[in-house]
Design a protein around this motif. Structure first.
Motif, mmCIF file in Angstrom:
data_model
loop_
_atom_site.group_PDB
_atom_site.id
_atom_site.type_symbol
_atom_site.label_atom_id
_atom_site.label_comp_id
_atom_site.label_asym_id
_atom_site.label_seq_id
_atom_site.Cartn_x
_atom_site.Cartn_y
_atom_site.Cartn_z
ATOM 1 N N GLN A 145 0.681 -1.266 -0.158
ATOM 2 C CA GLN A 145 -0.114 -0.208 -0.024
ATOM 3 C C GLN A 145 1.009 1.200 0.105
ATOM 4 O O GLN A 145 2.034 1.279 0.516
ATOM 5 N N ALA A 146 0.291 2.259 -0.626
ATOM 6 C CA ALA A 146 1.088 3.598 -0.565
ATOM 7 C C ALA A 146 1.593 4.103 0.781
ATOM 8 O O ALA A 146 2.959 4.487 1.163
ATOM 9 N N GLN A 147 0.649 3.742 1.723
ATOM 10 C CA GLN A 147 1.029 4.337 3.181
ATOM 11 C C GLN A 147 2.318 3.416 3.808
ATOM 12 O O GLN A 147 3.393 3.916 4.549
ATOM 13 N N HIS A 148 2.319 2.216 3.468
ATOM 14 C CA HIS A 148 3.460 1.282 3.717
ATOM 15 C C HIS A 148 5.007 1.977 3.119
ATOM 16 O O HIS A 148 5.927 2.035 3.707
ATOM 17 N N VAL A 149 4.813 2.342 2.020
ATOM 18 C CA VAL A 149 6.003 3.151 1.439
ATOM 19 C C VAL A 149 6.586 4.332 2.029
ATOM 20 O O VAL A 149 7.415 4.696 2.552
ATOM 21 N N ILE A 150 5.409 5.125 2.485
ATOM 22 C CA ILE A 150 5.581 6.420 3.241
ATOM 23 C C ILE A 150 6.088 6.304 4.501
ATOM 24 O O ILE A 150 7.174 6.773 4.926
ATOM 25 N N LYS A 151 5.624 5.261 5.457
ATOM 26 C CA LYS A 151 6.296 4.982 6.747
ATOM 27 C C LYS A 151 7.625 4.372 6.483
ATOM 28 O O LYS A 151 8.550 4.427 7.150
#
Ligand code: TXA
Ligand code: MG
Length: 314
Positions: A145-151
């Motif tokens: 998920q995009a949020q995984h990359v951001i984190k």
């Protein structure tokens, strides 16, 4: 910094030699322009990835393939026709123009055409192939998920948000024998042994680009234990785990996988991330998984990832 990009914004970043998070149907990639050496260097820096591990080049159409591969033998052409765009990476003879850092100095290049509408649009508009390993720190679990990359990169890497990945495990990586009459599977994925076997004889092989170096991979931030022979964590197993993992007391979190392979693959990595979230309160992840009955089809790739992600298999 605004972490979520539109396609035009993503193109500006790529032209500036920056890396971006890019959705694919398998997992999110950390993408950079293959023609900008400093952008390629950044991929390795950001991921803390050793230079001996080559990157996959992503293409948006067949014309782009001919700028990165020196040739496309008939068997590879057949696989491309059948499985691209899709979760299949082919190791092909490298075009002399391709930066040798991408291929770790190998005479071959890994190529795939990902099947994600946003990324296909990006690749076509940008007009050049993009190198992209999975967008996680080296050895860690891939992001779905995009949020995984951001984190994963603490907001330092902006992302093109294409929603949750539909497949959820990395592409099948295949190579060929010298005269391109048989297929070697180096990493199992959603294009399965059985599907490839329709085209030519298939063998499972260790990847010559990374012999024995990547026995542990895809690892969550707290140790993962796979219970493969027993359903429950009885008292003696609890004691054993506590000793072996040096966790006193053991505070496990449990991961439940679907019995359906497609759903299980889609959810595995996000379950691993979610379960490891409350890191102060837990110190191990436990999953029940019967390897013996899960060696074919899509299950083969889940068995492979769990074997490499696990600290212990009981
Ligand atoms: O699904 C995927 O393949 C994702 C998405 C982003 O496309 N990418 C991905 O990349 O999983 P990465 O770097 O995490 O894994 C690529 C694998 C590595 O194990 C690498 O050793 C192998 O592909 N590979 C790449 N080029 C190769 C080459 N020339 N010869 C042998 N293996 C190669
Ligand atoms: Mg990876």
């Amino acid at each position: 910094m605004n972490s979520v990009l539109t396609i035009p914004e993503a193109m500006v970043r790529l032209r500036d030699g920056e890396c971006i998070g890019m959705p694919t149907e398998t997992v999110y990639g950390l993408a950079a322009d293959i023609t900008l050496p400093k952008a390629i260097d950044k991929i390795f820096q950001i991921k803390q990835r050793p230079f001996f591990d080559p990157l996959i080049v992503h293409i948006g159409n067949e014309a782009q393939l001919h700028t990165v591969a020196a040739s496309l033998p008939p068997l590879a052409q057949k696989l491309a026709n059948k499985f691209w765009p899709g979760p299949l990476t082919m190791i092909l003879p490298k075009h002399s123009e391709v930066n040798s850092k991408i291929t770790s100095g190998l005479p071959s290049v890994g190529v795939r055409m990902p099947n994600h509408p946003l990324t296909l649009q990006l690749l076509k508009n940008y007009g050049k192939p993009l190198a992209a390993p999975s967008a996680n720190l080296f050895g860690h679990t891939s992001p779905t998920q995009a949020q995984h990359v951001i984190k994963e990169f603490s907001g330092r890497v902006p992302v093109l948000d294409g929603g949750p990945c539909l497949i959820g495990v990395e592409s099948t990586v295949v190579g060929f024998n010298d005269n391109f009459t048989s297929i070697f599977i180096y990493r199992p994925g959603a294009i399965t042994f059985e599907m490839l076997n329709e085209f030519a004889p298939v063998e499972r092989k260790e990847n010559p680009a990374a012999p024995g170096q990547l026995k542990h991979h895809y690892m969550p931030p707290v140790p993962l234990v796979v219970l493969s022979r027993q359903k429950y964590l009885d008292e003696s197993t609890y004691e054993q785990l506590s000793t072996q993992l040096n966790c006193h007391p053991l505070r496990p979190n449990f991961i439940k996988l679907s019995d359906d392979a497609v759903t299980a693959a889609r959810e595995l990595y996000s379950h691993m991330r979610d379960a490891a979230q409350e890191r102060e309160n837990i110190n191990c992840l436990i999953i029940n998984y019967d390897f013996a009955s899960r060696q074919t089809g899509l299950w083969e790739s889940l068995s492979d990832r769990l074997t490499k992600a696990a600290r212990l298999i009981l």
